[in-house]
Design a protein around this motif. Structure first.
Motif, PDB file in Angstrom:
ATOM      1  N   ASN A  81       0.798  -1.225   0.000  1.00 33.03           N
ATOM      2  CA  ASN A  81       0.000   0.000   0.000  1.00 33.03           C
ATOM      3  C   ASN A  81       0.831   1.275   0.000  1.00 33.03           C
ATOM      4  O   ASN A  81       0.328   2.337  -0.364  1.00 33.03           O
ATOM      5  N   MET A  82       2.088   1.193   0.410  1.00 34.16           N
ATOM      6  CA  MET A  82       2.913   2.386   0.542  1.00 34.16           C
ATOM      7  C   MET A  82       3.073   3.170  -0.759  1.00 34.16           C
ATOM      8  O   MET A  82       2.975   4.407  -0.736  1.00 34.16           O
ATOM      9  N   PRO A  83       3.290   2.546  -1.925  1.00 31.41           N
ATOM     10  CA  PRO A  83       3.460   3.360  -3.146  1.00 31.41           C
ATOM     11  C   PRO A  83       2.221   4.199  -3.475  1.00 31.41           C
ATOM     12  O   PRO A  83       2.346   5.405  -3.735  1.00 31.41           O
ATOM     13  N   ALA A  84       1.046   3.599  -3.477  1.00 31.45           N
ATOM     14  CA  ALA A  84      -0.170   4.352  -3.799  1.00 31.45           C
ATOM     15  C   ALA A  84      -0.398   5.461  -2.779  1.00 31.45           C
ATOM     16  O   ALA A  84      -0.735   6.599  -3.137  1.00 31.45           O
ATOM     17  N   PHE A  85      -0.221   5.139  -1.500  1.00 31.06           N
ATOM     18  CA  PHE A  85      -0.393   6.141  -0.449  1.00 31.06           C
ATOM     19  C   PHE A  85       0.586   7.298  -0.638  1.00 31.06           C
ATOM     20  O   PHE A  85       0.204   8.467  -0.606  1.00 31.06           O
ATOM     21  N   THR A  86       1.856   6.975  -0.833  1.00 26.60           N
ATOM     22  CA  THR A  86       2.888   8.011  -0.907  1.00 26.60           C
ATOM     23  C   THR A  86       2.675   8.914  -2.121  1.00 26.60           C
ATOM     24  O   THR A  86       2.749  10.143  -2.005  1.00 26.60           O
ATOM     25  N   ILE A  87       2.386   8.313  -3.259  1.00 24.72           N
ATOM     26  CA  ILE A  87       2.142   9.109  -4.461  1.00 24.72           C
ATOM     27  C   ILE A  87       0.936  10.022  -4.242  1.00 24.72           C
ATOM     28  O   ILE A  87       0.982  11.215  -4.553  1.00 24.72           O
ATOM     29  N   ALA A  88      -0.142   9.467  -3.704  1.00 27.14           N
ATOM     30  CA  ALA A  88      -1.346  10.271  -3.469  1.00 27.14           C
ATOM     31  C   ALA A  88      -1.060  11.401  -2.487  1.00 27.14           C
ATOM     32  O   ALA A  88      -1.502  12.538  -2.689  1.00 27.14           O
ATOM     33  N   MET A  89      -0.318  11.121  -1.423  1.00 27.68           N
ATOM     34  CA  MET A  89      -0.037  12.163  -0.436  1.00 27.68           C
ATOM     35  C   MET A  89       0.832  13.263  -1.043  1.00 27.68           C
ATOM     36  O   MET A  89       0.576  14.450  -0.831  1.00 27.68           O
ATOM     37  N   LEU A  90       1.855  12.877  -1.803  1.00 28.66           N
ATOM     38  CA  LEU A  90       2.739  13.879  -2.399  1.00 28.66           C
ATOM     39  C   LEU A  90       2.002  14.767  -3.400  1.00 28.66           C
ATOM     40  O   LEU A  90       2.245  15.970  -3.477  1.00 28.66           O
ATOM     41  N   ILE A  91       1.093  14.171  -4.165  1.00 26.59           N
ATOM     42  CA  ILE A  91       0.337  14.964  -5.140  1.00 26.59           C
ATOM     43  C   ILE A  91      -0.729  15.803  -4.437  1.00 26.59           C
ATOM     44  O   ILE A  91      -0.850  17.005  -4.685  1.00 26.59           O
ATOM     45  N   ALA A  92      -1.501  15.200  -3.540  1.00 24.82           N
ATOM     46  CA  ALA A  92      -2.545  15.946  -2.832  1.00 24.82           C
ATOM     47  C   ALA A  92      -1.942  17.097  -2.031  1.00 24.82           C
ATOM     48  O   ALA A  92      -2.544  18.162  -1.888  1.00 24.82           O
ATOM     49  N   GLY A  93      -0.730  16.893  -1.530  1.00 21.96           N
ATOM     50  CA  GLY A  93      -0.072  17.926  -0.751  1.00 21.96           C
ATOM     51  C   GLY A  93       0.288  19.166  -1.538  1.00 21.96           C
ATOM     52  O   GLY A  93       0.530  20.226  -0.954  1.00 21.96           O
ATOM     53  N   LEU A  94       0.303  19.077  -2.848  1.00 26.90           N
ATOM     54  CA  LEU A  94       0.581  20.254  -3.668  1.00 26.90           C
ATOM     55  C   LEU A  94      -0.497  21.316  -3.501  1.00 26.90           C
ATOM     56  O   LEU A  94      -0.221  22.509  -3.532  1.00 26.90           O
ATOM     57  N   ARG A  95      -1.721  20.877  -3.331  1.00 22.43           N
ATOM     58  CA  ARG A  95      -2.841  21.817  -3.183  1.00 22.43           C
ATOM     59  C   ARG A  95      -3.357  21.879  -1.756  1.00 22.43           C
ATOM     60  O   ARG A  95      -3.834  22.922  -1.312  1.00 22.43           O
ATOM     61  N   PHE A  96      -3.292  20.753  -1.059  1.00 21.22           N
ATOM     62  CA  PHE A  96      -3.816  20.665   0.304  1.00 21.22           C
ATOM     63  C   PHE A  96      -2.720  20.162   1.245  1.00 21.22           C
ATOM     64  O   PHE A  96      -2.825  19.061   1.787  1.00 21.22           O
ATOM     65  N   PRO A  97      -1.651  20.925   1.440  1.00 23.15           N
ATOM     66  CA  PRO A  97      -0.498  20.382   2.164  1.00 23.15           C
ATOM     67  C   PRO A  97      -0.781  19.988   3.612  1.00 23.15           C
ATOM     68  O   PRO A  97      -0.348  18.915   4.051  1.00 23.15           O
ATOM     69  N   VAL A  98      -1.482  20.795   4.349  1.00 21.26           N
ATOM     70  CA  VAL A  98      -1.722  20.477   5.759  1.00 21.26           C
ATOM     71  C   VAL A  98      -2.660  19.285   5.881  1.00 21.26           C
ATOM     72  O   VAL A  98      -2.403  18.346   6.648  1.00 21.26           O
ATOM     73  N   THR A  99      -3.726  19.288   5.093  1.00 24.87           N
ATOM     74  CA  THR A  99      -4.670  18.171   5.126  1.00 24.87           C
ATOM     75  C   THR A  99      -3.993  16.870   4.701  1.00 24.87           C
ATOM     76  O   THR A  99      -4.170  15.833   5.333  1.00 24.87           O
ATOM     77  N   ALA A 100      -3.193  16.932   3.648  1.00 26.47           N
ATOM     78  CA  ALA A 100      -2.494  15.735   3.167  1.00 26.47           C
ATOM     79  C   ALA A 100      -1.522  15.220   4.225  1.00 26.47           C
ATOM     80  O   ALA A 100      -1.416  14.009   4.444  1.00 26.47           O
ATOM     81  N   ALA A 101      -0.816  16.124   4.881  1.00 23.71           N
ATOM     82  CA  ALA A 101       0.139  15.707   5.915  1.00 23.71           C
ATOM     83  C   ALA A 101      -0.592  15.077   7.104  1.00 23.71           C
ATOM     84  O   ALA A 101      -0.147  14.053   7.644  1.00 23.71           O
ATOM     85  N   ILE A 102      -1.701  15.665   7.503  1.00 18.25           N
ATOM     86  CA  ILE A 102      -2.479  15.099   8.622  1.00 18.25           C
ATOM     87  C   ILE A 102      -3.014  13.721   8.244  1.00 18.25           C
ATOM     88  O   ILE A 102      -2.947  12.778   9.036  1.00 18.25           O
ATOM     89  N   MET A 103      -3.524  13.596   7.028  1.00 16.26           N
ATOM     90  CA  MET A 103      -4.021  12.288   6.579  1.00 16.26           C
ATOM     91  C   MET A 103      -2.881  11.283   6.471  1.00 16.26           C
ATOM     92  O   MET A 103      -3.047  10.110   6.779  1.00 16.26           O
TER      93      MET A 103
END
Length: 155
Positions: A81-103
């Motif tokens: 699960n780590m690759p999908a999670f990490t890619i999603a977090m890194l991309i989502a963090g571009l627009r929603f950095p705090v929310t992505a980091a908390i998630m």
């Protein structure tokens, strides 16, 4: 076609710190497997205690082999699960950095609960892993955020 400029918000550092925590969490899983491997006396590179090993073992040895298998499976599930999670977090963090980091932090904490629960000697059939299944919510949320970003870019 319009060009897209990429500017990282200063809060993206939280996303990178969470990604770093994920790498440490992965190592923690591996170290845990090593401890369970040693206790079960399963030689490397054998991936799991096999059914013949389990049949020949005494009650206590069998339990240690079972817990090694659970630790190995928890680590494997983490790595799956780590690759999908990490890619999603890194991309989502571009627009929603705090929310992505908390998630991302929630995902990592859930993965720790998953691994510890899975290897709990007080739960049969790995049922302790259910304590950490909330990782799916965090992972799905991050994937949804990435999809939303894509939609907003094209409409």
């Amino acid at each position: 076609m319009a060009a897209l400029a990429l500017t990282l918000p200063v809060e993206y550092g939280y996303v990178l710190l969470t990604a770093t925590f994920t790498l440490f969490s992965s190592s923690w899983h591996g170290v845990r497997v090593g401890g369970f491997r040693k206790a079960a006396k399963i030689p490397y590179p054998q991936a799991y205690a096999e059914s013949n090993d389990m049949k020949a073992a005494s009650g206590d040895e069998k339990k240690k082999m079972y817990l090694f298998n659970c630790a190995q499976r928890a680590h494997g599930n983490f790595l799956e699960n780590m690759p999908a999670f990490t890619i999603a977090m890194l991309i989502a963090g571009l627009r929603f950095p705090v929310t992505a980091a908390i998630m991302g932090l929630g995902w990592n904490v859930s993965r720790i609960f998953y691994a510890v629960g899975y290897t709990s000697p007080n739960h049969d059939k790995g049922q302790g892993r259910l304590y950490g299944l909330t990782f799916w919510l965090f992972q799905a949320g991050l994937i949804g955020m990435v999809g939303w970003m894509g939609v907003k870019m094209v409409i």
